[in-house]
Design a protein around this motif. Structure first.
Motif, PDB file in Angstrom:
ATOM      1  N   ILE A   1      10.785   3.137   1.836  1.00  0.00           N
ATOM      2  CA  ILE A   1      10.110   1.881   2.173  1.00  0.00           C
ATOM      3  C   ILE A   1      11.141   0.802   2.491  1.00  0.00           C
ATOM      4  CG2 ILE A   1       8.627   0.039   1.294  1.00  0.00           C
ATOM      5  CD1 ILE A   1       7.190   2.211  -0.364  1.00  0.00           C
ATOM      6  N   GLN A   2      12.169   0.711   1.676  1.00  0.00           N
ATOM      7  CA  GLN A   2      13.203  -0.293   1.893  1.00  0.00           C
ATOM      8  C   GLN A   2      13.916  -0.069   3.227  1.00  0.00           C
ATOM      9  OE1 GLN A   2      16.371  -0.251  -0.983  1.00  0.00           O
ATOM     10  NE2 GLN A   2      16.743  -2.431  -0.753  1.00  0.00           N
ATOM     11  N   GLU A   3      14.223   1.174   3.538  1.00  0.00           N
ATOM     12  CA  GLU A   3      14.928   1.505   4.770  1.00  0.00           C
ATOM     13  C   GLU A   3      14.100   1.159   6.001  1.00  0.00           C
ATOM     14  OE1 GLU A   3      16.278   5.620   6.786  1.00  0.00           O
ATOM     15  OE2 GLU A   3      16.996   5.302   4.744  1.00  0.00           O
ATOM     16  N   ILE A   4      12.800   1.406   5.935  1.00  0.00           N
ATOM     17  CA  ILE A   4      11.932   1.188   7.091  1.00  0.00           C
ATOM     18  C   ILE A   4      11.476  -0.264   7.215  1.00  0.00           C
ATOM     19  CG2 ILE A   4       9.663   1.763   8.054  1.00  0.00           C
ATOM     20  CD1 ILE A   4      10.101   4.594   6.903  1.00  0.00           C
ATOM     21  N   ALA A   5      11.189  -0.923   6.107  1.00  0.00           N
ATOM     22  CA  ALA A   5      10.520  -2.225   6.149  1.00  0.00           C
ATOM     23  C   ALA A   5      11.454  -3.429   6.154  1.00  0.00           C
ATOM     24  CB  ALA A   5       9.558  -2.344   4.974  1.00  0.00           C
ATOM     25  N   ASN A   6      12.711  -3.280   5.793  1.00  0.00           N
ATOM     26  CA  ASN A   6      13.592  -4.452   5.761  1.00  0.00           C
ATOM     27  C   ASN A   6      13.779  -5.040   7.158  1.00  0.00           C
ATOM     28  OD1 ASN A   6      14.076  -4.719   3.065  1.00  0.00           O
ATOM     29  ND2 ASN A   6      16.066  -3.734   3.101  1.00  0.00           N
TER      30      ASN A   6
ATOM     31  N   VAL B   1      13.103 -11.106   8.145  1.00  0.00           N
ATOM     32  CA  VAL B   1      12.062 -11.940   7.536  1.00  0.00           C
ATOM     33  C   VAL B   1      11.599 -11.375   6.200  1.00  0.00           C
ATOM     34  CG1 VAL B   1       9.741 -12.879   7.825  1.00  0.00           C
ATOM     35  CG2 VAL B   1      11.272 -12.737   9.782  1.00  0.00           C
ATOM     36  N   ILE B   2      11.358 -10.074   6.156  1.00  0.00           N
ATOM     37  CA  ILE B   2      10.909  -9.433   4.925  1.00  0.00           C
ATOM     38  C   ILE B   2      12.074  -8.640   4.353  1.00  0.00           C
ATOM     39  CG2 ILE B   2       9.381  -7.702   3.912  1.00  0.00           C
ATOM     40  CD1 ILE B   2       7.338  -8.359   6.029  1.00  0.00           C
ATOM     41  N   GLY B   3      12.427  -8.951   3.133  1.00  0.00           N
ATOM     42  CA  GLY B   3      13.488  -8.217   2.465  1.00  0.00           C
ATOM     43  C   GLY B   3      12.939  -7.560   1.220  1.00  0.00           C
ATOM     44  N   LEU B   4      13.333  -6.339   0.990  1.00  0.00           N
ATOM     45  CA  LEU B   4      12.865  -5.626  -0.188  1.00  0.00           C
ATOM     46  C   LEU B   4      14.030  -5.369  -1.113  1.00  0.00           C
ATOM     47  CD1 LEU B   4      10.609  -2.966   1.544  1.00  0.00           C
ATOM     48  CD2 LEU B   4       9.905  -5.096   0.484  1.00  0.00           C
ATOM     49  N   ARG B   5      13.830  -5.670  -2.361  1.00  0.00           N
ATOM     50  CA  ARG B   5      14.805  -5.284  -3.362  1.00  0.00           C
ATOM     51  C   ARG B   5      14.291  -3.997  -3.973  1.00  0.00           C
ATOM     52  NH1 ARG B   5      15.357 -10.920  -6.336  1.00  0.00           N
ATOM     53  NH2 ARG B   5      13.268 -10.254  -6.832  1.00  0.00           N
ATOM     54  N   TYR B   6      15.175  -3.097  -4.226  1.00  0.00           N
ATOM     55  CA  TYR B   6      14.809  -1.793  -4.736  1.00  0.00           C
ATOM     56  C   TYR B   6      13.957  -1.918  -5.993  1.00  0.00           C
ATOM     57  CZ  TYR B   6      15.323   2.970  -6.371  1.00  0.00           C
ATOM     58  OH  TYR B   6      15.077   4.239  -6.810  1.00  0.00           O
ATOM     59  N   ARG B   7      12.757  -1.327  -5.928  1.00  0.00           N
ATOM     60  CA  ARG B   7      11.805  -1.251  -7.040  1.00  0.00           C
ATOM     61  C   ARG B   7      11.369  -2.601  -7.595  1.00  0.00           C
ATOM     62  NH1 ARG B   7      10.852   2.934 -10.427  1.00  0.00           N
ATOM     63  NH2 ARG B   7      10.873   4.800  -9.202  1.00  0.00           N
ATOM     64  N   THR B   8      11.363  -3.627  -6.753  1.00  0.00           N
ATOM     65  CA  THR B   8      10.866  -4.913  -7.238  1.00  0.00           C
ATOM     66  C   THR B   8       9.788  -5.424  -6.300  1.00  0.00           C
ATOM     67  OG1 THR B   8      12.652  -6.108  -6.135  1.00  0.00           O
ATOM     68  CG2 THR B   8      13.013  -5.501  -8.426  1.00  0.00           C
ATOM     69  N   ALA B   9       9.986  -6.550  -5.700  1.00  0.00           N
ATOM     70  CA  ALA B   9       8.922  -7.173  -4.916  1.00  0.00           C
ATOM     71  C   ALA B   9       9.398  -7.518  -3.509  1.00  0.00           C
ATOM     72  CB  ALA B   9       8.453  -8.439  -5.621  1.00  0.00           C
TER      73      ALA B   9
ATOM     74  N   ASP C   1       0.824  -1.216   0.000  1.00  0.00           N
ATOM     75  CA  ASP C   1       0.000   0.000   0.000  1.00  0.00           C
ATOM     76  C   ASP C   1       0.858   1.266   0.000  1.00  0.00           C
ATOM     77  OD1 ASP C   1      -2.203  -1.657   0.052  1.00  0.00           O
ATOM     78  OD2 ASP C   1      -2.660  -1.296   2.178  1.00  0.00           O
ATOM     79  N   ALA C   2       2.005   1.227   0.653  1.00  0.00           N
ATOM     80  CA  ALA C   2       2.867   2.403   0.771  1.00  0.00           C
ATOM     81  C   ALA C   2       3.635   2.702  -0.508  1.00  0.00           C
ATOM     82  CB  ALA C   2       3.857   2.211   1.919  1.00  0.00           C
ATOM     83  N   ARG C   3       3.685   1.766  -1.415  1.00  0.00           N
ATOM     84  CA  ARG C   3       4.483   1.952  -2.631  1.00  0.00           C
ATOM     85  C   ARG C   3       4.045   3.158  -3.462  1.00  0.00           C
ATOM     86  NH1 ARG C   3       7.899  -2.537  -4.023  1.00  0.00           N
ATOM     87  NH2 ARG C   3       7.638  -4.116  -2.453  1.00  0.00           N
ATOM     88  N   GLY C   4       2.786   3.489  -3.476  1.00  0.00           N
ATOM     89  CA  GLY C   4       2.341   4.646  -4.246  1.00  0.00           C
ATOM     90  C   GLY C   4       2.516   5.957  -3.504  1.00  0.00           C
ATOM     91  N   GLU C   5       2.747   5.872  -2.210  1.00  0.00           N
ATOM     92  CA  GLU C   5       2.800   7.067  -1.375  1.00  0.00           C
ATOM     93  C   GLU C   5       4.224   7.503  -1.016  1.00  0.00           C
ATOM     94  OE1 GLU C   5       0.839   8.338   2.903  1.00  0.00           O
ATOM     95  OE2 GLU C   5      -0.015   6.681   1.777  1.00  0.00           O
TER      96      GLU C   5
END
Length: 86
Positions: A64-69, A72-80, A54-58
């Protein structure tokens, strides 16, 4: 996911359950059952993934990557969202 009939409680897993139990407990005298603690952790994981999506558009992807990594949950920049657990 495979279904298992038992859950081995290593020392590390017990420490995590104790910490999670303290988060879920209504007050310092509450001792929630393990099933409630596990359900809360699973709900949190599922809701976290939805909140990230939900935060991806905002917010910008770096924020998002800095806060959510997490571990358990890993974010790759601009992917999934990807699972880093295994």
């Amino acid at each position: 996911m495979t279904k298992r009939t038992s859950l081995k409680l290593t020392d590390e897993r017990q420490r995590k359950l104790d910490r999670a139990s303290a988060i879920v407990a209504e007050d310092e005298y509450d001792d929630p059952p393990m099933s409630v603690v596990i359900d809360a952790a699973l709900t949190h994981l599922v809701e976290s993934e939805q909140n990230i999506d939900d935060a991806r558009g905002e917010f910008d992807p770096e924020t998002i990557q800095e806060i959510a990594n997490t571990s358990v949950i890993g974010l790759r920049y601009r992917t999934a969202v990807e699972n880093k657990w295994r």
